[in-house]
Structures are given as C-alpha cells and as structure tokens.
Motif scaffolding. Structure first.
Motif, PDB file in Angstrom:
ATOM      1  N   ASN A  16      31.815  12.260  -8.142  1.00 48.92           N
ATOM      2  CA  ASN A  16      32.733  11.777  -7.114  1.00 48.92           C
ATOM      3  C   ASN A  16      32.446  12.448  -5.771  1.00 48.92           C
ATOM      4  N   ALA A  17      32.245  13.765  -5.798  1.00 49.56           N
ATOM      5  CA  ALA A  17      31.964  14.494  -4.560  1.00 49.56           C
ATOM      6  C   ALA A  17      30.642  14.045  -3.951  1.00 49.56           C
ATOM      7  N   ALA A  18      29.618  13.879  -4.771  1.00 49.14           N
ATOM      8  CA  ALA A  18      28.316  13.416  -4.277  1.00 49.14           C
ATOM      9  C   ALA A  18      28.458  12.033  -3.637  1.00 49.14           C
ATOM     10  N   ARG A  19      29.207  11.157  -4.302  1.00 43.44           N
ATOM     11  CA  ARG A  19      29.420   9.805  -3.766  1.00 43.44           C
ATOM     12  C   ARG A  19      30.151   9.853  -2.428  1.00 43.44           C
ATOM     13  N   LYS A  20      31.202  10.674  -2.344  1.00 43.97           N
ATOM     14  CA  LYS A  20      31.981  10.774  -1.111  1.00 43.97           C
ATOM     15  C   LYS A  20      31.147  11.349   0.043  1.00 43.97           C
ATOM     16  N   LEU A  21      30.207  12.236  -0.280  1.00 48.24           N
ATOM     17  CA  LEU A  21      29.341  12.814   0.743  1.00 48.24           C
ATOM     18  C   LEU A  21      28.150  11.914   1.076  1.00 48.24           C
ATOM     19  N   ASN A  22      28.026  10.798   0.329  1.00 53.65           N
ATOM     20  CA  ASN A  22      26.886   9.889   0.464  1.00 53.65           C
ATOM     21  C   ASN A  22      25.580  10.598   0.155  1.00 53.65           C
ATOM     22  N   TRP A  23      25.625  11.462  -0.854  1.00 53.87           N
ATOM     23  CA  TRP A  23      24.444  12.199  -1.292  1.00 53.87           C
ATOM     24  C   TRP A  23      24.024  11.704  -2.661  1.00 53.87           C
ATOM     25  N   GLN A  27      20.528  15.832  -5.256  1.00 53.94           N
ATOM     26  CA  GLN A  27      20.644  16.563  -3.990  1.00 53.94           C
ATOM     27  C   GLN A  27      21.923  17.405  -4.009  1.00 53.94           C
ATOM     28  N   PHE A  28      23.004  16.817  -4.503  1.00 50.92           N
ATOM     29  CA  PHE A  28      24.286  17.513  -4.602  1.00 50.92           C
ATOM     30  C   PHE A  28      24.162  18.731  -5.516  1.00 50.92           C
ATOM     31  N   LYS A  29      23.555  18.562  -6.698  1.00 48.70           N
ATOM     32  CA  LYS A  29      23.407  19.655  -7.667  1.00 48.70           C
ATOM     33  C   LYS A  29      22.503  20.759  -7.119  1.00 48.70           C
ATOM     34  N   ASP A  30      21.527  20.395  -6.293  1.00 53.50           N
ATOM     35  CA  ASP A  30      20.653  21.400  -5.677  1.00 53.50           C
ATOM     36  C   ASP A  30      21.369  22.184  -4.587  1.00 53.50           C
ATOM     37  N   TYR A  31      22.373  21.593  -3.984  1.00 53.02           N
ATOM     38  CA  TYR A  31      23.066  22.188  -2.834  1.00 53.02           C
ATOM     39  C   TYR A  31      24.231  23.088  -3.240  1.00 53.02           C
ATOM     40  N   SER A  44      29.987  27.219  -4.772  1.00 52.13           N
ATOM     41  CA  SER A  44      29.196  28.014  -3.837  1.00 52.13           C
ATOM     42  C   SER A  44      28.104  27.144  -3.227  1.00 52.13           C
ATOM     43  N   PRO A  45      28.259  26.766  -1.963  1.00 52.99           N
ATOM     44  CA  PRO A  45      27.185  26.035  -1.297  1.00 52.99           C
ATOM     45  C   PRO A  45      26.020  26.991  -1.035  1.00 52.99           C
ATOM     46  N   LYS A  46      24.819  26.490  -1.133  1.00 55.05           N
ATOM     47  CA  LYS A  46      23.644  27.321  -0.880  1.00 55.05           C
ATOM     48  C   LYS A  46      23.353  27.453   0.611  1.00 55.05           C
ATOM     49  N   LYS A  48      25.572  26.888   4.643  1.00 55.12           N
ATOM     50  CA  LYS A  48      26.899  26.717   5.247  1.00 55.12           C
ATOM     51  C   LYS A  48      27.236  25.234   5.356  1.00 55.12           C
ATOM     52  N   LEU A  49      28.455  24.913   4.966  1.00 57.87           N
ATOM     53  CA  LEU A  49      28.937  23.529   5.037  1.00 57.87           C
ATOM     54  C   LEU A  49      29.431  23.203   6.438  1.00 57.87           C
ATOM     55  N   GLU A  50      29.219  21.980   6.846  1.00 54.90           N
ATOM     56  CA  GLU A  50      29.872  21.500   8.063  1.00 54.90           C
ATOM     57  C   GLU A  50      31.334  21.246   7.706  1.00 54.90           C
ATOM     58  N   ALA A  51      32.208  21.308   8.691  1.00 55.04           N
ATOM     59  CA  ALA A  51      33.649  21.140   8.446  1.00 55.04           C
ATOM     60  C   ALA A  51      33.944  19.819   7.734  1.00 55.04           C
ATOM     61  N   SER A  52      33.295  18.738   8.145  1.00 55.99           N
ATOM     62  CA  SER A  52      33.556  17.435   7.529  1.00 55.99           C
ATOM     63  C   SER A  52      33.107  17.412   6.069  1.00 55.99           C
ATOM     64  N   GLU A  53      32.008  18.095   5.744  1.00 60.26           N
ATOM     65  CA  GLU A  53      31.547  18.162   4.360  1.00 60.26           C
ATOM     66  C   GLU A  53      32.536  18.949   3.501  1.00 60.26           C
ATOM     67  N   GLY A  54      33.069  20.034   4.058  1.00 57.56           N
ATOM     68  CA  GLY A  54      34.067  20.823   3.340  1.00 57.56           C
ATOM     69  C   GLY A  54      35.312  20.020   3.051  1.00 57.56           C
ATOM     70  N   GLU A  55      35.777  19.257   4.032  1.00 63.41           N
ATOM     71  CA  GLU A  55      36.969  18.422   3.838  1.00 63.41           C
ATOM     72  C   GLU A  55      36.718  17.331   2.805  1.00 63.41           C
ATOM     73  N   THR A  56      35.521  16.751   2.821  1.00 62.20           N
ATOM     74  CA  THR A  56      35.174  15.723   1.839  1.00 62.20           C
ATOM     75  C   THR A  56      35.148  16.306   0.437  1.00 62.20           C
ATOM     76  N   LEU A  57      34.587  17.503   0.307  1.00 62.56           N
ATOM     77  CA  LEU A  57      34.544  18.178  -0.984  1.00 62.56           C
ATOM     78  C   LEU A  57      35.959  18.484  -1.476  1.00 62.56           C
TER      79      LEU A  57
END
Length: 86
Positions: A16-23, A27-31, A44-46, A48-57
């Motif tokens: 669901n998170a990968a889909r919402k991020l359009n990833w 790619q999601f599992k690697d990140y 734990s992101p490998k 730094k997340l952008e603010a919009s990516e954090g909110e989507t997650l």
C-alpha cells in the motif's frame, strides 16, 4: 496478532505504501527497513525522506490502523497499532 497474520498485514502495508508513493515494490523494499516490535512498527529510511513522502507513508500505515507515534534520531519512524484495534 498471530505472527503469520501480522506478516501478511505488514506485506499489505508495504504494498500500500509503495503504491501511494508511486514506487515499484522492490524500490520501496530497497529504500526502507521495517522492524516489528509487538504492536509497533519501526521504519528506517536509508535516506532522508521528503516531507510529502513522510506524510504519504504515515497515511499508508493509518489505512491499516497504525498511528504515527514518534521519530527517533530524525530517521526512524515509529507507528503504534491503534489501541482500539488490539
């Protein structure tokens, strides 16, 4: 929650998170690294997340009844399962 059922739920959350991020899922599992501790999930992101990516997650986990709890060291996001769903 039964362990195998929780594993299935975690996989659904990741998809669901990968889909919402359009990833792409790989790619999601690697990140991100996911760690499960009883009723919490630490992400734990490998990088730094952008603010919009954090909110989507955060929204992707909210879809499955997990609430954002805290950030540790500006990197690890901790989500706790909604008390009412336990």
């Amino acid at each position: 929650m039964v362990n195998s059922k929780f594993d299935d739920t975690l996989a659904a959350i990741e998809l669901n998170a990968a889909r919402k991020l359009n990833w792409d899922y790989s790619q999601f599992k690697d990140y991100f690294d996911f760690t499960v501790n009883e009723a919490t999930i630490e992400i734990s992101p490998k990088h730094k997340l952008e603010a919009s990516e954090g909110e989507t997650l955060k929204q992707a986990l909210l879809d499955y009844g997990f609430q954002y709890k805290k950030t540790i060291n500006d990197l690890i996001l901790v989500f706790e399962q909604d008390i009412e769903l336990r």
